[in-house]
Scaffold this active site. Sequence first.
Site, PDB file in Angstrom:
ATOM      1  N   ASP A  95       0.857  -1.184   0.000  1.00  0.00           N
ATOM      2  CA  ASP A  95       0.000   0.000   0.000  1.00  0.00           C
ATOM      3  C   ASP A  95       0.893   1.235   0.000  1.00  0.00           C
ATOM      4  O   ASP A  95       2.107   1.139   0.235  1.00  0.00           O
ATOM      5  CB  ASP A  95      -0.891  -0.020   1.243  1.00  0.00           C
ATOM      6  CG  ASP A  95      -1.828   1.168   1.309  1.00  0.00           C
ATOM      7  OD1 ASP A  95      -2.343   1.578   0.262  1.00  0.00           O
ATOM      8  OD2 ASP A  95      -2.027   1.703   2.412  1.00  0.00           O
TER       9      ASP A  95
ATOM     10  N   THR B 110      -0.234   4.981   1.161  1.00  0.00           N
ATOM     11  CA  THR B 110      -0.438   5.923   2.255  1.00  0.00           C
ATOM     12  C   THR B 110      -0.340   5.226   3.600  1.00  0.00           C
ATOM     13  O   THR B 110      -1.043   4.262   3.860  1.00  0.00           O
ATOM     14  CB  THR B 110      -1.817   6.596   2.112  1.00  0.00           C
ATOM     15  OG1 THR B 110      -1.920   7.155   0.815  1.00  0.00           O
ATOM     16  CG2 THR B 110      -1.995   7.674   3.153  1.00  0.00           C
TER      17      THR B 110
ATOM     18  N   GLU C 136      -2.867  20.882   0.930  1.00  0.00           N
ATOM     19  CA  GLU C 136      -3.599  22.148   1.052  1.00  0.00           C
ATOM     20  C   GLU C 136      -3.400  22.745   2.438  1.00  0.00           C
ATOM     21  O   GLU C 136      -3.136  23.941   2.613  1.00  0.00           O
ATOM     22  CB  GLU C 136      -5.086  21.880   0.796  1.00  0.00           C
ATOM     23  CG  GLU C 136      -5.928  23.125   0.736  1.00  0.00           C
ATOM     24  CD  GLU C 136      -6.151  23.585  -0.690  1.00  0.00           C
ATOM     25  OE1 GLU C 136      -7.284  23.495  -1.162  1.00  0.00           O
ATOM     26  OE2 GLU C 136      -5.189  24.041  -1.327  1.00  0.00           O
TER      27      GLU C 136
ATOM     28  N   LYS D  90      -3.336  28.678  -8.468  1.00  0.00           N
ATOM     29  CA  LYS D  90      -2.208  27.797  -8.165  1.00  0.00           C
ATOM     30  C   LYS D  90      -2.496  26.437  -8.797  1.00  0.00           C
ATOM     31  O   LYS D  90      -3.646  25.993  -8.844  1.00  0.00           O
ATOM     32  CB  LYS D  90      -2.004  27.650  -6.660  1.00  0.00           C
ATOM     33  CG  LYS D  90      -3.156  27.010  -5.907  1.00  0.00           C
ATOM     34  CD  LYS D  90      -2.874  26.935  -4.415  1.00  0.00           C
ATOM     35  CE  LYS D  90      -4.012  26.236  -3.670  1.00  0.00           C
ATOM     36  NZ  LYS D  90      -3.841  26.217  -2.222  1.00  0.00           N
TER      37      LYS D  90
ATOM     38  N   ARG E  42       7.307  17.990  -4.236  1.00  0.00           N
ATOM     39  CA  ARG E  42       6.133  18.217  -5.068  1.00  0.00           C
ATOM     40  C   ARG E  42       5.977  19.698  -5.330  1.00  0.00           C
ATOM     41  O   ARG E  42       5.873  20.485  -4.388  1.00  0.00           O
ATOM     42  CB  ARG E  42       4.886  17.713  -4.349  1.00  0.00           C
ATOM     43  CG  ARG E  42       4.452  16.313  -4.628  1.00  0.00           C
ATOM     44  CD  ARG E  42       5.523  15.311  -4.804  1.00  0.00           C
ATOM     45  NE  ARG E  42       5.562  14.386  -3.702  1.00  0.00           N
ATOM     46  CZ  ARG E  42       6.553  13.567  -3.479  1.00  0.00           C
ATOM     47  NH1 ARG E  42       7.595  13.567  -4.245  1.00  0.00           N
ATOM     48  NH2 ARG E  42       6.514  12.734  -2.476  1.00  0.00           N
TER      49      ARG E  42
ATOM     50  N   GLY F  25      -5.312   3.039  -3.464  1.00  0.00           N
ATOM     51  CA  GLY F  25      -6.582   3.624  -3.875  1.00  0.00           C
ATOM     52  C   GLY F  25      -6.443   5.072  -4.300  1.00  0.00           C
ATOM     53  O   GLY F  25      -7.419   5.682  -4.741  1.00  0.00           O
TER      54      GLY F  25
ATOM     55  N   ARG G  29      -6.032   3.747  -7.831  1.00  0.00           N
ATOM     56  CA  ARG G  29      -7.495   3.764  -7.868  1.00  0.00           C
ATOM     57  C   ARG G  29      -8.057   2.343  -7.892  1.00  0.00           C
ATOM     58  O   ARG G  29      -9.004   2.041  -8.618  1.00  0.00           O
ATOM     59  CB  ARG G  29      -7.985   4.551  -9.089  1.00  0.00           C
ATOM     60  CG  ARG G  29      -7.834   6.047  -8.983  1.00  0.00           C
ATOM     61  CD  ARG G  29      -8.667   6.592  -7.859  1.00  0.00           C
ATOM     62  NE  ARG G  29      -8.715   8.048  -7.847  1.00  0.00           N
ATOM     63  CZ  ARG G  29      -9.020   8.762  -6.792  1.00  0.00           C
ATOM     64  NH1 ARG G  29      -9.278   8.165  -5.656  1.00  0.00           N
ATOM     65  NH2 ARG G  29      -9.069  10.069  -6.836  1.00  0.00           N
TER      66      ARG G  29
ATOM     67  N   LYS H 217      -7.086  -5.236  -5.275  1.00  0.00           N
ATOM     68  CA  LYS H 217      -5.758  -5.495  -4.710  1.00  0.00           C
ATOM     69  C   LYS H 217      -5.553  -6.994  -4.517  1.00  0.00           C
ATOM     70  O   LYS H 217      -4.504  -7.551  -4.880  1.00  0.00           O
ATOM     71  CB  LYS H 217      -5.604  -4.774  -3.369  1.00  0.00           C
ATOM     72  CG  LYS H 217      -5.505  -3.263  -3.449  1.00  0.00           C
ATOM     73  CD  LYS H 217      -5.284  -2.668  -2.053  1.00  0.00           C
ATOM     74  CE  LYS H 217      -5.149  -1.159  -2.105  1.00  0.00           C
ATOM     75  NZ  LYS H 217      -4.850  -0.574  -0.774  1.00  0.00           N
TER      76      LYS H 217
END
Length: 1145
Positions: free
Chosen positions: A346, A348, A447, A511, A544, A625, A757, A763
């Site tokens: 995985d 995250t 963010e 942005k 990033r 995902g 996704r 999976k």
Amino acid sequence: MYYFSDVNWKVKANDRPYHQQPQFKKKVFLCIKKSRYSGNAIKTYKYNVLTFIPLNLYEQFKRAANLYFLALLILQIIPQITTLPWYTTLIPLVVVLGITAIKDLVDDLARHRMDKEINNRKCEVLLNGSFQDSRWRQIQVGDVVRLKKNDFIPADLLLLSSSNPNSLCYVETAELDGETNLKFKMGLRVTDEMLQEERQLADFDGGDTKIMKNSGKTRFKRTKIDELMNYMVYTIFAVLILVAAGLGIGHTFWYEQIGSKAWYLYDGLNYNATYRGFLSFWGYIIVLNTMVPISLYVSVEVIRLGQSKFINWDLQMYFAEKDTPAKARTTTLNEQLGQIQYIFSDKTGTLTQNIMEFKKCTIAGRSYGNPTTAEGVSLDRGKPVDWSWNQYADQKFQFMDHLLVANVKSKKDKDAMEFFKLLSLCHTVMVDNKDGDLVYQAASPDEGALVTAARNFGFVFLSRTQDTITIMEMGQEKTYEMLALLDFNSDRKRMSIILKFPDGRIRLYCKGADTVIYERLSTNTQHQQTTQEALDIFANDTLRTLCLCYKDISANEYEAWSRKHKEAQLVMGDREAALDSVYEEVEKDLMLIGATAIEDKLQDGVPETIATLAKADIKIWVLTGDKKETAENIGYSCSLLTDDMTVHYGEDVNEKLRIRQTTRRRQPPTNFRRARQTPEEPFFTETGKNALIITGGWLNEILYEKKKKRRRLRLHRLGRRPPSSNPGEPLNDWEKEMRQIDFVDMACECEAVICCRVTPKQKANVVSLVKKYKKAVTLSIGDGANDVNMIKTADIGVGISGQEGMQAVMSSDYAFAQFRYLERLLLVHGRWSYIRMCKFLRFFFFKNFSFTLVHFWYSFFNGYSSQTAYEDWFITLYNLAYSSLPVLLVGLLDQDVNDRLSLKFPKLYIPGQQGLLFNYKNFFISLFHGIFVSLIIFFIPYGAFLQTMGQDGEAPSDYQSFAVVTASSLIFTVSLQISLDTSYWTFVNCFAVLGSIAIYFGFMFDIHSAGIHVIFPSVFTFTGAASNALRQPYLWLTILLTVGISLLPVICIQFLYKTIWPSVGDKVQRNRKKYELQMEEKKKKKEPEPFQRGRRSRRSAYAFSHSQGYAGLISSGQSIRRRPAARSGANANIREIPLGGAENI
């Protein structure tokens, strides 16, 4: 009343008796029915009080050896057949089954405890008109549940009402998918107005919840060595039956020609030769049973338990920050850790911490972020900025460049001021004020990181309404009117906001990704080249990037655009396309301000771990995902993807597979097995590395796993197939399976594979495909509940324990706190476990073949009568006391090289992947080695006993003396042989070898003593045999000669192999001291990667906005507007127990 048409369910709120009606029952067995709605209790354990004994015995008797010993026990009860007492098999069998059952019970009790802890968590449920505490396992479908802030969610819930405006609440799904950013949920207006407080309806409980449905079943996992051992046991059974049959036939002919004619051999039984041969066959089945001793399985379990403890005790896999040690949650899979070929991870929470940090930026062509003084002097090391001057600053935020802070504080650098003003205004973040502290709730972590950075630099986002945004600009509070909010989506890769300043100016702030921003810049903008160079440098540091720009708009221009915007908002068909077209009109001729660089913090050591595992020929696939851009960026950050790789996406993959399918259709028809065996041309013929990035949608397209319509399902049930309108559709199941094989082959040609996704089920399907078609050993690692199915499907499941919850850990085989520990788990513990187990099994088979086959040679001299060559007590104690400890310690402690060299030379791991250390070749080598040693052990003493004379004038050529010499030769041979095979000597090993020999002689002299014979005359019959035989010097010479001839060929072969054909392990072992000295003297510092201008891996921070932001929510005012007044009498029938006010989740 709520209807769920897809599953034909009805749910009635707060009415438990309603759901117990007959229409909600389903038949489970005969006339026994139960509710179609699952209870809310979760179950990860395998056994309960009633099923433990039968189910555990069933699993244990799946082992062929256990069934064999059960059959052997039955044979030994028959007096005409038995040659050994029945209890010699019963006691070891009971011990083996008991030890294994206790181990399984301990493992399952741990699962019971974890399930109990979760099932007994408390929440408030509406019962009898008031909210009462209830345990999670007691929640039923239709119950109304009240949750407070930071409460865990006990089931799949339908939000009815919230204490926030418009029934809005924020949910963190970290335990499900590892995501720490908040998702907003909103209740229906009608239920919100009726209830006026936060309650939620339980729709699906326990096994019916989405996450439990996707978790898959708990599978009984077995290692490849277990499977191989079973096949080898079958082979030994076959050999045993053939040998016993041959000896039985031999006894038949012997009795006909010799036995029946010798009057002194008459036993008083009038059996014919054939029947005697039949009894002799079963007698040899019992005598030769030690070729597969039952102690083998006890020893294997002890070794696995010890190896599991070593993993638990490894301090280098202990994460002190969370006080989390590594945990082996199973004791049956350790050696499989040394054979892993594919890792499915995985993203995250597994590879990343999901924590965004503002690291660097470029403003008006100048880069900031490296350690710098306030005067602009660069430093090698610097101190973090002191934010004490800013009362709103987040003290956890660290920034090393004092020059940028000085420029902002001086208010002279207008570009820097505009830069941070944009960050504080152009976003969809929601703010909450808790006890004077600002808490930001962002749709994505990046963010939140940008708004937090602006906050620390003096531009503090304070509040927002539907039409305004209020910020604190360097101590001055200002409110801006928000005219339009142009939200982010994955196609636009940017967001914009149009604001009216207090002085009446209208300005657009934007942005987004540099690829889309640079296309929309004005020809008059400055610093494009220097900003692009800075972006390259940031990308080289795996940061990033995000470009910031603005545009001033006149009032007339805005009015004209606003009319078009309102018209697009009212379009009935394809509204999003209409809005995008309007957005394009205003988002042009932009003026560049600069760019940000955000670090999505990887877990420590992730790139190094992936690089090391790649050197060990382990392929890593990332199954996530998250969206494609997110996964691709992380792929570059963790060095899974590199700039020298050619990346192939779903469209390319589908096209290549379509071409292969078309080519196959043109070829002559062939059967499936032949098609699989025929080697195909590689998909990627160009030189260089390849990588694959594919989404879940393309995965369904490629593997023909699209959702079927109901008509197709009906046709399938009727046995008919709907006509295919798409020429790319499979014609039959054979084509579909060949397509799956092609996809797996293509993916396995790549250096890296990323599937994004994808659902939990997808999976697991990907893991299953690789297991099925590559016959590879797989490992899945994840941290969230959406990884559970994948973890259960793989051969080895690893759970990351930490802030993301314990769902993955509860379903895993091994658990630890950081991804980097996987390197040590596989390359050290896994490799050692595999080497130890293989060496143990090879030697165990050898020593038992050497021991047992002496009976075979002896049968040629005793009329094939099933007489044993040894004393009964030697047969009983050989595997229990005389030869077990040295080989057991080799299986526990042996290591060819230490842990540091195992990590330094990952290639040492490859033999385990290829199964080189234990296979049928090794098995037959052990068999022939045992045959050779048994020949020497029998025939050299036999020759020495022919026509001999002792020094006292007697001839000790009796059966008992021969048995003593043969047994002594065997003990010395196997003890010295294990010494030759031991790579890592400790005091314990030395003590075990010498101690086993001492125990043998001690027990033998006691058993052969006259005193014990007097007490048990029928049990101990070898009175004085040992003392009589071993006092003859020439018998000691016989033992010495036997041992020497048995070991000499082995010594010569080992010398030749290590000298002429050394393996990688032999070379490392030979130079071990040199390598250890080098590692101590040189601590290599990693040199920075050389800068590559214009590298294509530059990527936008917006890749981490996992879903569309809160723009629609903000513009509608639903998150800010006050709730309507409560209708009187709405809650008249609800009686509340006095509690503190419920807060939003």
